[in-house]
Scaffold this active site. Structure first.
Site, PDB file in Angstrom:
ATOM      1  N   LEU A 487       0.881  -1.204  -0.024  1.00 15.22           N
ATOM      2  CA  LEU A 487       0.045   0.076   0.072  1.00 15.22           C
ATOM      3  C   LEU A 487       0.939   1.198   0.029  1.00 15.22           C
ATOM      4  O   LEU A 487       1.471   1.755   1.004  1.00 15.22           O
ATOM      5  CB  LEU A 487      -0.881  -0.054   1.167  1.00 15.22           C
ATOM      6  CG  LEU A 487      -2.378   0.725   1.152  1.00 15.22           C
ATOM      7  CD1 LEU A 487      -3.129   0.242   2.428  1.00 15.22           C
ATOM      8  CD2 LEU A 487      -2.024   2.133   1.154  1.00 15.22           C
ATOM      9  N   GLU A 489       1.509   4.452  -3.082  1.00 16.42           N
ATOM     10  CA  GLU A 489       1.399   4.897  -4.154  1.00 16.42           C
ATOM     11  C   GLU A 489       2.614   5.376  -4.898  1.00 16.42           C
ATOM     12  O   GLU A 489       2.735   5.290  -6.076  1.00 16.42           O
ATOM     13  CB  GLU A 489       0.291   6.071  -4.176  1.00 16.42           C
ATOM     14  CG  GLU A 489      -1.167   5.453  -3.830  1.00 16.42           C
ATOM     15  CD  GLU A 489      -1.249   5.360  -2.254  1.00 16.42           C
ATOM     16  OE1 GLU A 489      -0.543   5.498  -1.529  1.00 16.42           O
ATOM     17  OE2 GLU A 489      -2.309   4.604  -2.232  1.00 16.42           O
ATOM     18  N   PRO A 518       0.384  10.948  -2.533  1.00 13.66           N
ATOM     19  CA  PRO A 518       1.918  10.433  -2.571  1.00 13.66           C
ATOM     20  C   PRO A 518       2.525  10.063  -3.672  1.00 13.66           C
ATOM     21  O   PRO A 518       3.957  10.305  -3.583  1.00 13.66           O
ATOM     22  CB  PRO A 518       1.565   9.124  -1.664  1.00 13.66           C
ATOM     23  CG  PRO A 518       0.253   9.177  -1.066  1.00 13.66           C
ATOM     24  CD  PRO A 518      -0.562   9.942  -2.144  1.00 13.66           C
ATOM     25  N   HIS A 559     -13.529   9.935  -1.082  1.00 14.94           N
ATOM     26  CA  HIS A 559     -13.635   8.763  -2.516  1.00 14.94           C
ATOM     27  C   HIS A 559     -14.444   9.472  -3.546  1.00 14.94           C
ATOM     28  O   HIS A 559     -14.898   8.987  -4.254  1.00 14.94           O
ATOM     29  CB  HIS A 559     -14.459   7.713  -2.022  1.00 14.94           C
ATOM     30  CG  HIS A 559     -13.725   6.655  -0.755  1.00 14.94           C
ATOM     31  ND1 HIS A 559     -13.872   7.297   0.362  1.00 14.94           N
ATOM     32  CD2 HIS A 559     -13.071   5.604  -0.860  1.00 14.94           C
ATOM     33  CE1 HIS A 559     -13.159   6.377   0.922  1.00 14.94           C
ATOM     34  NE2 HIS A 559     -12.575   5.499   0.262  1.00 14.94           N
TER      35      HIS A 559
END
Ligand SMILES: Cc1ncc(C[n+]2csc(CCOP(=O)(O)OP(=O)(O)O)c2C)c(N)n1
Ligand SMILES: [Mg+2]
Length: 759
Positions: A487, A489, A518, A559
């Site tokens: 996990l 980015e 990131p 989101h």
């Protein structure tokens, strides 16, 4: 190894009792050669400092104090065979693997012939394709993840050598040209496959070298890279050159406990070395062991070299402001150049005469190199746009304009089934993976199941992404082509960049646009700029698929974000944003086959919408970049939009036509960089009224650029002010009442269109 010839005139002391003795495997001749590289490195720094003071060059970054570790690494590794991601203090390494002083002075003056960047980057930002020195940049640590991807690509090609081959093409001329080293073709050339221009090389036991300062080990990307290297047991040598300072910040403030070796000692699969990096022999033997460990496939190595920094951080820094004399004098006693000279004398390898002669030869070589470099021509101002994008493959060209092939009708005589955007993205990925073995997919949760035995024993069905778009691909193509990443980015994009530099075609997934940040350093400062800054020496055509957007009912702030204009603002990056299944298939295929990095934005709300479904258009269907689609033709008002606003604008346009007879010319841009200016201009000339609509917040958004350009170039065509409809300048809220009020709705679009038509 670079040339190790020693000038026969040099005073290698004859008849010494130690003649023939090896020093950590190095002959006396090689030791002299090592000293020559070290001395040359230091004297280039000195010459550059002088040139900077004379304002003949514009920046200086020294490798002083780091020469021994650099030269030792260079002698232990193989140029053009191993791969190198050296940081700015690696002048000694670069000389030892074959860069010439003249090349370095060309960097300083910013000459057109500077082989690293053609005058585009500062000096000491190394790049040399023929030596496998990959173009380096200024952000501390952004090279490390790319080195991981580089090593992964080497291993991939070793396991799948067929993937490295140039594909058969309908044009044998092109294939031959590409095999002979990627010619420059005009941008109108009908080439439609990046592989024709990517010369893949790999070696069975290659290693990747990456270096950094101890300060840089505080960057998150360093830790992401360490983790990835350990997880993959990758043949990467991390070389931390610890000079005790990051500009003015001392190591005990930088690194908890003051020792990076201690902090990383728990990483599994690593070989560790901690050495005095001012001692060339200790450095060389450490590198020999590290390289052997990597070449034998045991995993990565970590060489922590304690060095000194006698010339301040750069010419812009004066270390006397934060380091007392006593501390600097202690360092000076360990100067690697002086130490090596003393060693040669002590061992009787060179006498004083020999040292003097070597130094005279170096001075003469540098003088010639400086004189020549000062005569070198600067780059032409007209060249500034060259290599922002691939000069070989033009994704806006006719080569990417193909027709859909009707899917086979079902036996019962019914029409082929319409598929969702999600279905067609999966189908396109599948066909491209079949066609091109260089395509690899990775990201968070994209695999069916990392524990493959569960799949083999049919205990589980598999996941294939949080939106299931990669479902079944690991099962079909194998875990080395479709796999989960940690996990992280930045690591996803950085590793992909390194892989693509070697010729792989990573199609990576960022799970939600909201979490792309990131990776921003990798996207903005690396991915998009590698071709330009290396003057076309390197390229990295990665595809980043990103789930984007709101209208989800419950997606909330984290989101639902858009923000595409932040990426269309980046030169060198193509940005695509389809609104329907067919466009998604055609544009994704173009993204994969083209030779530029692409940000492929997939609207989550559109994945399974009834709007815009279509049968699969076949395995070669492509849409060129920068070609808009007229969704609803009309002559009264132009509406320019894309993504999830397209179906909402269509709904509004249809209502307006029904109720008021107003005909809207609705343009779906589909591709945001490049965008279809011709379609916009033709429509505005016809309607004289224009609305720009987008889902992102209004101010500074993507529409602002379109509006500005219309005002600039089409002012005399307008009969009404240019209008925008977009989200409010706030965040997308969770409660649906708030979300509706924040995002542009069909009624907002309807009212704006109506007002414009009535103006
Ligand atoms: C991401 C990033 N932040 C800050 C800088 C500015 N900067 C350049 S070099 C440097 C210090 C690096 O120290 P270290 O890693 O120890 O390497 P050294 O220069 O000591 O060899 C800093 C802060 C940068 N180039 N990149
Ligand atoms: Mg440092």
């Amino acid at each position: 190894m670079a040339t190790t010839k020693t000038d026969p005139k040099l005073g290698l002391t004859p008849g010494s009792a130690k003649k023939g003795k090896l020093y950590e495997g190095l002959t006396r001749e090689l030791l002299v050669q090592a000293y020559r590289y070290m001395y040359t490195s230091r004297r280039i720094d000195d010459r550059e400092i002088l040139l900077k003071r004379q304002q003949k060059i514009y920046f200086q970054m020294s490798g002083a104090g780091h020469e021994a570790i650099g030269v030792a690494a260079g002698l232990a590794l193989k140029p053009g065979y191993d791969w190198f991601y050296p940081y700015y203090r690696d002048r000694g390494l670069c000389l030892a693997i074959g860069m010439k002083p003249y090349d370095m002075f060309l960097q300083g003056v910013g000459a057109a012939d500077d082989p690293s960047s053609g005058g585009r980057q500062m000096p000491s930002h190394w790049s040399a394709p023929e030596l496998n020195i990959v173009t380096q940049s200024s952000p501390t640590g952004s090279q490390i993840l790319q080195a991981i991807g580089c090593a992964e690509a080497g291993r991939y090609f070793r396991r799948r050598p067929k993937a490295a081959e140039v594909p058969e093409s309908t044009s044998p001329l092109l294939v031959n040209a590409a095999r002979n080293g990627a010619p420059e073709l005009s941008s109108s050339h009908p080439a439609g496959d990046y592989r024709l221009f990517k010369n893949v090389t790999f070696q069975g036991d290659e290693v990747t070298y990456v270096s950094l300062g101890e300060g840089t080990s505080s960057e998150g990307e360093f830790w992401e890279a360490m983790n990835a290297a350990a997880l993959g047991k990758l043949p990467v040598i991390f070389c931390v050159q610890d000079n005790g300072y990051a500009i003015s910040v001392p190591v005990e403030v930088q690194t908890a406990g003051g020792s990076i070796s201690r902090l990383v000692s728990g990483f599994p699969n690593f070989h560790f070395e901690e050495i005095d990096g001012t001692d060339p022999l200790a450095s060389y033997s450490a590198f020999q062991r590290a390289a052997q460990y990597c070449r034998e496939g045991h995993g990565p190595a970590f060489v922590h070299a304690h060095v000194i920094r006698p010339y301040s951080h750069s010419l812009s820094d004066d270390e006397r402001l934060y380091r007392p004399d006593a501390e600097r004098e202690r360092d000076a006693a360990r100067d690697p150049v002086t130490r090596s000279q003393m060693f040669l004398l002590r061992e009787g390898i060179l006498d004083e005469k020999g040292i003097n002669q070597l130094e005279k030869e170096v001075e003469a070589e540098l003088q010639t190199a400086v004189d020549r470099a000062l005569e070198a021509l600067p780059p032409a101002p007209e060249s500034i746009m060259k290599f922002v994008y691939s000069p070989d493959v033009d994704p806006t060209s006719a080569a990417f304009d193909t027709q859909p092939v009707a899917a086979e009708a079902p036996a019962d005589g019914k029409k082929p089934a319409n598929k969702t955007m999600a279905d067609l993205i999966t189908a396109t990925l599948r066909d491209e993976m079949k066609r091109d073995e260089r395509v690899v997919i990775f990201g968070e949760d994209v695999a069916d199941a990392s524990r493959e035995e569960y799949l083999k024993r049919k205990l589980v069905k598999g996941k294939g992404g949080v939106f299931k778009l990669t479902f079944g691909l690991q099962n079909e193509f194998g875990g080395d082509r479709v796999f989960n990443s940690p996990l992280a980015e930045a690591a996803i994009v950085g590793r992909a960049t390194g892989m693509a530099t070697r010729g792989l075609k990573p199609v990576v997934e960022i799970q939600f646009f909201d979490y792309i940040w990131p990776a921003m350093m990798q996207i903005r400062d690396e991915l998009s700029v590698i071709r330009w800054r290396s003057n076309n020496g390197f390229s990295c055509p990665v595809v980043i698929r990103v789930a984007i957007g709101g209208y989800l009912t419950g997606g909330a702030i984290y989101h639902s974000q858009c923000g595409e204009s932040i990426f269309t603002h980046i030169p060198g990056l193509r940005v695509v944003f389809p609104s329907n299944a067919l466009d998604a298939a055609g544009l994704l295929r173009t993204s994969i086959r083209c030779d530029d990095p692409v940000l492929f934005l997939e609207h989550k709300r559109l994945y399974r919408e009834t709007f815009g479904r279509a049968p699969y258009p076949g395995p070669d269907y492509m849409i060129p970049f920068g070609k808009a689609n007229i969704v609803h033709p009309g002559s009264d008002v132009t509406v320019i939009t894309y993504g999830a606003v397209v179906p909402r604008a269509l709904q509004a346009a249809q209502k307006l036509e029904r109720e008021q007879g107003v005909k809207v010319d609705l343009i779906d841009l589909r591709c945001l960089n490049p965008f279809d200016w011709d379609a916009i201009a033709a429509s505005v000339a016809k309607t004289n009224r224009v609305l720009v609509a987008y889902e992102d917040s209004l101010s500074w958004g993507y529409g602002a650029e379109i509006c500005a350009r219309i005002a600039d170039e089409l002012f005399d065509k307008l009969d009404a002010p240019i209008r925008r409809v977009a989200a409010k300048d706030t965040f997308v809220a969770y409660q649906p009442i708030l979300e509706d009020a924040i995002l542009p709705q069909p009624n907002d679009l309807f009212l704006a269109m109506k007002e414009l038509a009535e103006y």
